[in-house]
Scaffold this active site. Structure first.
Site, PDB file in Angstrom:
ATOM      1  N   ARG A 101       0.818  -1.212   0.000  1.00 40.83           N
ATOM      2  CA  ARG A 101       0.000   0.000   0.000  1.00 40.83           C
ATOM      3  C   ARG A 101       0.856   1.269   0.000  1.00 40.83           C
ATOM      4  O   ARG A 101       0.539   2.236  -0.703  1.00 40.83           O
ATOM      5  CB  ARG A 101      -0.938  -0.014   1.216  1.00 40.83           C
ATOM      6  CG  ARG A 101      -1.874   1.188   1.328  1.00 40.83           C
ATOM      7  CD  ARG A 101      -2.489   1.605   0.005  1.00 40.83           C
ATOM      8  NE  ARG A 101      -3.142   0.523  -0.727  1.00 40.83           N
ATOM      9  CZ  ARG A 101      -3.437   0.575  -2.006  1.00 40.83           C
ATOM     10  NH1 ARG A 101      -3.113   1.631  -2.733  1.00 40.83           N
ATOM     11  NH2 ARG A 101      -4.029  -0.438  -2.592  1.00 40.83           N
ATOM     12  N   LYS A 136       0.858  24.852  -5.440  1.00 42.18           N
ATOM     13  CA  LYS A 136      -0.366  24.216  -4.943  1.00 42.18           C
ATOM     14  C   LYS A 136      -0.203  22.695  -5.015  1.00 42.18           C
ATOM     15  O   LYS A 136      -0.856  22.003  -5.791  1.00 42.18           O
ATOM     16  CB  LYS A 136      -1.567  24.679  -5.755  1.00 42.18           C
ATOM     17  CG  LYS A 136      -1.847  26.167  -5.608  1.00 42.18           C
ATOM     18  CD  LYS A 136      -2.980  26.616  -6.500  1.00 42.18           C
ATOM     19  CE  LYS A 136      -3.232  28.119  -6.373  1.00 42.18           C
ATOM     20  NZ  LYS A 136      -4.290  28.592  -7.283  1.00 42.18           N
ATOM     21  N   LYS A 168       3.198  39.766  -5.511  1.00 41.52           N
ATOM     22  CA  LYS A 168       1.756  39.754  -5.718  1.00 41.52           C
ATOM     23  C   LYS A 168       1.122  40.989  -5.087  1.00 41.52           C
ATOM     24  O   LYS A 168       1.821  41.865  -4.566  1.00 41.52           O
ATOM     25  CB  LYS A 168       1.171  38.462  -5.152  1.00 41.52           C
ATOM     26  CG  LYS A 168       1.874  37.199  -5.686  1.00 41.52           C
ATOM     27  CD  LYS A 168       1.304  35.925  -5.148  1.00 41.52           C
ATOM     28  CE  LYS A 168       0.071  35.514  -5.902  1.00 41.52           C
ATOM     29  NZ  LYS A 168      -0.359  34.136  -5.579  1.00 41.52           N
TER      30      LYS A 168
END
Length: 284
Positions: A101, A136, A168
């Site tokens: 797994r 992200k 930004k």
């Protein structure tokens, strides 16, 4: 730390974490199998995919038992067909199942990122536009997913907050202006690229006048992107961001930008459907 060294360390850390998370104090179900049993197992994909994660799987099984042998019929970045067996594992049966797994979780996630990236890259074929990832990423898998993007044919934006400036809206407000922010960035680290995110033509002009290396066009319409390309006239690298999906990707590229960034490559991918099956069991 050099990128390759950091990646190698991330592989070791991920393998240790995944095994600790899954095995804990011991795999009680594996104890149903006699210690003397030796197994051969095959790993296959139930759907088309781009493979990624070979080194992580190697490290997981190396930690469990160095006697385990892995025979790969595909490498990172290779396309896999549905129902294709791409890995055969041989070793102590208990250890093979204990690592199953942890190994598949990593493979299915990184292969998903590589597969999504390759799909987007294919959609961009012939445009010359580079596909970029973002920060992200899934928590704890930053370098792994960044690596997976490259396996799919994409390119890394910045790795973190330390290897490039991305100025930004809030940075601009805190510094007072785009010009002031860019000037401050140059004073901090002249050798690092400086990128400015802009939301309109006024900010674009200010970023270009300030000498930004890269300008990110945030949620510009296609018409405005074409206008931005004309205004830029090759002075800075233009990056398009926002509203990027498979239906808009090529049209954005054809607007004339240099690169397109997309968080979808890493943050919301669907895991590839993989399975492992024991094909032979014998006494060691």
């Amino acid at each position: 730390m050099h990128y390759q060294d950091a990646l190698a360390e991330a592989i070791r850390e991920a393998a240790a974490h995944l095994l600790a998370e899954d095995v804990g104090p011991g795999d009680i179900t594996a104890q149903l199998i006699p210690e003397s049993k030796w197994a051969t197992a095959q790993v296959m994909t139930r759907e088309p995919a781009v493979l990624c994660g070979v080194a992580w799987v190697e490290e997981i099984y190396r930690r469990l038992d160095p006697s385990i042998r892995l025979r790969w019929s595909a490498a990172d970045g290779d396309r896999l067909e549905a129902d294709q067996c791409f890995l055969e594992i041989e070793g102590p049966a208990r250890r093979l199942l204990t690592g199953e797994r942890a190994a598949l979780n990593l493979l299915q996630t990184l292969s998903a990122t590589a597969t999504r990236t390759r799909h987007y890259v294919d959609l961009l074929a012939g445009t010359g536009v580079r596909l970029l990832d973002t920060r992200k990423t899934l928590p704890g898998l930053r370098l792994a997913q960044k690596y997976a993007v490259t396996c799919g044919g994409g390119h890394n934006h910045r790795i973190g907050l330390y290897d490039a400036f991305l100025i930004k809206e809030n940075h601009i407000a805190a510094c007072g202006s785009i010009a002031a922010a860019v000037k401050e960035a140059r004073g901090i680290a002249r050798d690092l690229p400086v990128e400015v995110e802009v939301e309109n033509f006024e900010e674009l002009d200010q970023a270009l006048a300030a000498g930004a290396d890269i300008v990110m066009l945030d949620n510009f319409s296609l018409e405005d992107m074409r206008e931005a390309v004309q205004r830029n006239a090759g002075r800075a690298t233009l990056e398009a961001s926002g509203n990027v999906d498979e239906s808009t990707l090529r049209r954005i590229a054809e607007a004339g930008v240099d690169c397109i960034s997309s968080g979808a490559l890493t943050k919301d991918v669907k895991a590839i459907d993989l399975s492992m099956r024991i094909t032979q069991l014998r006494d060691a």
